[in-house]
Design an enzyme around this catalytic site. Sequence first.
Site, PDB file in Angstrom:
ATOM      1  N   PHE A   2       0.840  -1.199   0.000  1.00 37.15           N
ATOM      2  CA  PHE A   2       0.000   0.000   0.000  1.00 37.15           C
ATOM      3  C   PHE A   2       0.877   1.251   0.000  1.00 37.15           C
ATOM      4  CE2 PHE A   2      -2.317   3.452   1.935  1.00 37.15           C
ATOM      5  CZ  PHE A   2      -3.630   3.302   1.523  1.00 37.15           C
ATOM      6  N   GLY A   3       1.930   1.212   0.757  1.00 35.54           N
ATOM      7  CA  GLY A   3       2.797   2.370   0.897  1.00 35.54           C
ATOM      8  C   GLY A   3       3.634   2.251   2.145  1.00 35.54           C
TER       9      GLY A   3
ATOM     10  N   ASP B 284      -8.137 -11.787   3.994  1.00 34.50           N
ATOM     11  CA  ASP B 284      -6.670 -11.821   3.998  1.00 34.50           C
ATOM     12  C   ASP B 284      -6.137 -12.074   5.403  1.00 34.50           C
ATOM     13  OD1 ASP B 284      -4.193 -11.767   2.754  1.00 34.50           O
ATOM     14  OD2 ASP B 284      -3.959  -9.604   2.949  1.00 34.50           O
TER      15      ASP B 284
END
Length: 436
Positions: free
Chosen positions: A98-99, A222
């Site tokens: 995501f970052g 997940d």
Amino acid sequence: MGNCFGAKLSNSKSSSTYPSFSTRASTIDTSKNYSNGLGYSATSGSIGHSQFSAAASDDTCLNGEILPIANLKIYSFSDMKFSTKNFKSDSVLGIGGFGTVYKGWVDEKTLAPTKAGTGMIVAIKKLNAESTQGFEEWQSEVSFLGRLSHPNLVKLLGYCSEEKELLLVYEFMPKGSLENHLFRRSAAIEPLSWDLRLKIAIGAARGLAFLHTSEKKVIYRDFKASNILLDGNYNAKISDFGLAKLGPSGSNSHVTTRVMGTYGYAAPEYVETGHLYVKSDVYGFGVVLLEMLTGLRALDTKRPNGREKLVEWVKPMLSNKRKLKSIMDARMEGQYSSKAATLAAQITLKCLEGDPKNRPSMKEVTNVLEQIEAIKEKPKESIRKSEHSSSHQNRQSPRSRQSPRQTNDRESPRSRQSPRKPNDHGFSAGSGNIMR
């Protein structure tokens, strides 16, 4: 960290590396003043008021609630820069698909950004501008965590959406992820005891049970060790809702969706068909339970042939008491009874059933884990050692009851050697994962 399949950003693990305070977010109604310029509202998007409601029973919600509207603080990008010391490298907590996740600081009561070292710590996840699926995951986090409140879900406190900048502000989890405690061999990280592993498993199970028992069931999709974060008291909280989906409606048993998640944890029916069931999460929970019992990763290419995939290798041993003892994490030796280990292996096996219909609900899993936690029976080895020590002392002659110093004076060099450490089971717990 597990490798993911599907879109690039399904490998969103940044939130799994940051370490929690219990302060609840102050209120700013996102439906009034949030707009990202892309026509999406956090409260009027894919999860509307009529779609996302809690079941009536308090028991069903398991001490959690679904808020009628998102209850989040809205930050400017300049707020985020101030809070993180302009995103300096020494503020980085972790990096994922995501970052990057940064350590930030906010006021405890108002959640307004403060100077570093003042107020309380938060974890700020900043979207990587190059991410292809980043906005969808960011949107999902706001949609779900903005309205879901439960002791075993990480709190989303606020967000920032300014031009191309997308950020999320979470409570800080000081003990980091379950993955780190299970697999990172470091002097700074003590091995988790049997009791702590049970506590963590129960907390995570309660979080999943809450998601599954809302009227419009939430499928997490997940579930893995890196997405279970621990507060200062080792209370487990599920993080990272970027892949979460609303469950089937009406008479449908599943939803069909693009396959995304992490290899080794995803349920076989989902990987093979794209059919996602509520009990697909139960399979992932079973994989994590297996990791907790063995101390081994779900996938590890450094292990010998035939042992790379933990479920395929170890699952057949779970029903055999003798073999079960050989696969249990040696770092927990002497901490659990045979009965407790057997029950834990049995519920793990049920979670890993190939047919989702045969898997238990997460509420049932929670009940079994709580029953295991209540077992106060001492491990047989500990009992035998205690009895042997007592018997040996009773048989000692007056001459043999000399002081430690006198006894040590006559010890041979061989008898003064330190006790041998318990043998490990010889398994390698490396970090390499493989993709299907």
